[in-house]
Design a protein around this motif. Structure first.
Motif, PDB file in Angstrom:
ATOM      1  N   TYR A  15      66.957  58.276 119.207  1.00  0.00           N
ATOM      2  CA  TYR A  15      66.188  59.500 118.965  1.00  0.00           C
ATOM      3  C   TYR A  15      65.253  59.799 120.141  1.00  0.00           C
ATOM      4  O   TYR A  15      65.225  60.921 120.665  1.00  0.00           O
ATOM      5  N   VAL A  16      64.515  58.788 120.579  1.00  0.00           N
ATOM      6  CA  VAL A  16      63.578  58.974 121.687  1.00  0.00           C
ATOM      7  C   VAL A  16      64.326  59.322 122.969  1.00  0.00           C
ATOM      8  O   VAL A  16      63.942  60.238 123.713  1.00  0.00           O
ATOM      9  N   SER A  17      65.401  58.607 123.243  1.00  0.00           N
ATOM     10  CA  SER A  17      66.152  58.833 124.483  1.00  0.00           C
ATOM     11  C   SER A  17      66.791  60.220 124.508  1.00  0.00           C
ATOM     12  O   SER A  17      66.727  60.929 125.521  1.00  0.00           O
ATOM     13  N   LEU A  18      67.404  60.629 123.393  1.00  0.00           N
ATOM     14  CA  LEU A  18      68.083  61.921 123.345  1.00  0.00           C
ATOM     15  C   LEU A  18      67.108  63.083 123.470  1.00  0.00           C
ATOM     16  O   LEU A  18      67.320  64.015 124.262  1.00  0.00           O
ATOM     17  N   GLY A  21      58.265  70.020 116.565  1.00  0.00           N
ATOM     18  CA  GLY A  21      57.865  68.781 115.909  1.00  0.00           C
ATOM     19  C   GLY A  21      58.761  67.612 116.275  1.00  0.00           C
ATOM     20  O   GLY A  21      58.284  66.512 116.570  1.00  0.00           O
ATOM     21  N   VAL A  22      60.077  67.840 116.287  1.00  0.00           N
ATOM     22  CA  VAL A  22      61.018  66.768 116.623  1.00  0.00           C
ATOM     23  C   VAL A  22      60.866  66.358 118.089  1.00  0.00           C
ATOM     24  O   VAL A  22      60.892  65.173 118.432  1.00  0.00           O
ATOM     25  N   CYS A  23      60.666  67.347 118.965  1.00  0.00           N
ATOM     26  CA  CYS A  23      60.515  67.052 120.391  1.00  0.00           C
ATOM     27  C   CYS A  23      59.234  66.261 120.662  1.00  0.00           C
ATOM     28  O   CYS A  23      59.266  65.210 121.304  1.00  0.00           O
ATOM     29  N   TYR A  24      58.124  66.749 120.159  1.00  0.00           N
ATOM     30  CA  TYR A  24      56.854  66.065 120.404  1.00  0.00           C
ATOM     31  C   TYR A  24      56.799  64.718 119.672  1.00  0.00           C
ATOM     32  O   TYR A  24      56.121  63.795 120.110  1.00  0.00           O
ATOM     33  N   GLY A  25      57.505  64.622 118.546  1.00  0.00           N
ATOM     34  CA  GLY A  25      57.557  63.340 117.849  1.00  0.00           C
ATOM     35  C   GLY A  25      58.170  62.243 118.699  1.00  0.00           C
ATOM     36  O   GLY A  25      57.742  61.086 118.649  1.00  0.00           O
ATOM     37  N   ALA A  26      59.179  62.606 119.514  1.00  0.00           N
ATOM     38  CA  ALA A  26      59.817  61.619 120.394  1.00  0.00           C
ATOM     39  C   ALA A  26      58.839  61.133 121.464  1.00  0.00           C
ATOM     40  O   ALA A  26      58.762  59.936 121.759  1.00  0.00           O
ATOM     41  N   TYR A  27      58.100  62.063 122.048  1.00  0.00           N
ATOM     42  CA  TYR A  27      57.124  61.666 123.071  1.00  0.00           C
ATOM     43  C   TYR A  27      55.979  60.857 122.467  1.00  0.00           C
ATOM     44  O   TYR A  27      55.513  59.874 123.051  1.00  0.00           O
TER      45      TYR A  27
END
Length: 288
Positions: free
Chosen positions: A110-113, A162-168
């Motif tokens: 998830y983080v990498s993608l 939300g999904v994008c910032y959640g990864a960071y």
């Protein structure tokens, strides 16, 4: 005989210590005065630059209330997106720290993608590509799934941000948890706490002091990146400014106006961020 080293009326503070404190306060006051002068000079320089550009200030003032009316959508999208990001960040960090290979691989992927693809592409994926996924699933006999996967603009924007910032933020939370010394975990286990109790009562409360400041930075960045939902037709700040600028052929005035609004909003949030940081870091910082 008592040495006469106490400053009169200073609550028992020695003269030498009081002198040092006075010097520190003088330095702070001098620094604040210089900062105010520097900001005043920069503001005057910016105003002069805007006047030289020949901007139509009456036009900007006329449409200012209309532009500001979009700030509600901006804050709504940013607040809900950062709330979703915080939840995903905690789950992602726990997954990254988990010894379970399934949870760890899911969180790492998830983080990498997400971190490896542009945010703009992710916004379009949620808004434009997701209905096509639903259509493909209907081909397998899952009826009504395409309508479920066809999201309105605001929910699609909230999910994308939300999904994008959640990864960071996952890496921020993970680093905050790992910053707590191993002795804290060992002491909790010696007291008979389970792993869940250790994380809830010992590790995570201490990690918050490390996590909250960068999360505040992410919220400020989220305010600006929320302008991407204008690409989906949401009438937030940027969309309104672009529409009016194009209609009246005065895009420069509108873009400068909306930039100033974003700047002021970020300065207000930065003020509260500094207050939070000082509160969380009290006892750890120097006097000067």
């Amino acid at each position: 005989m008592k040495a006469n080293t106490m400053h009169p009326g200073a609550g028992g503070i020695p003269k030498e210590a009081q002198h040092v404190l006075n010097q520190i306060e003088m330095k702070k006051s001098k620094y604040r005065r210089k900062m105010i002068m520097a900001f005043a000079f920069l503001i005057c320089l910016m105003v002069v630059s805007l006047i030289v550009l020949g901007l139509d200030f009456k036009f900007m003032a006329k449409w200012l209330p209309f532009i500001l009316a979009g700030s509600g959508y901006t804050f709504l999208v940013a607040f809900l997106a950062i709330s979703l990001a915080c939840i995903l960040a905690v789950l992602g960090a726990l997954g990254r720290l988990s010894k379970n290979p399934i949870f760890n691989s899911i969180a790492t992927s998830y983080v990498s993608l997400i971190r490896g693809t542009p945010l703009l592409v992710q916004v379009y994926m949620w808004y434009l590509a997701l209905p096509q996924v639903g259509k493909a699933l209907e081909g397998f006999g899952i009826h009504g799934i395409q309508r479920l996967f066809t999201l309105p603009a605001i929910p699609a924007g909230i999910l994308a941000l939300g999904v994008c910032y959640g990864a960071y933020m996952t890496e921020t939370v993970r680093a905050g948890i790992q910053s707590i010394k191993i002795g804290q975990t060992e002491a909790a286990k010696a007291l008979g706490m389970t792993n869940t109790q250790t994380m809830k009562r010992v590790i995570f409360p201490q990690a918050l002091r490390v996590i909250i400041p960068p999360v505040s930075n992410e919220f400020i960045a989220m305010i600006k990146d929320s302008s991407l939902v204008s690409l989906m037709g949401v009438w937030e700040l940027s969309y309104r400014a672009i529409k009016i600028g194009r209609r009246h052929f005065q895009s420069l005035e509108m873009l400068i106006l909306v930039a100033i609004i974003y700047w002021i909003m970020c300065m207000i949030l930065q003020f509260f961020q500094e207050k939070i940081e000082k509160h969380m870091a009290r006892g750890d910082r120097r006097i000067s």
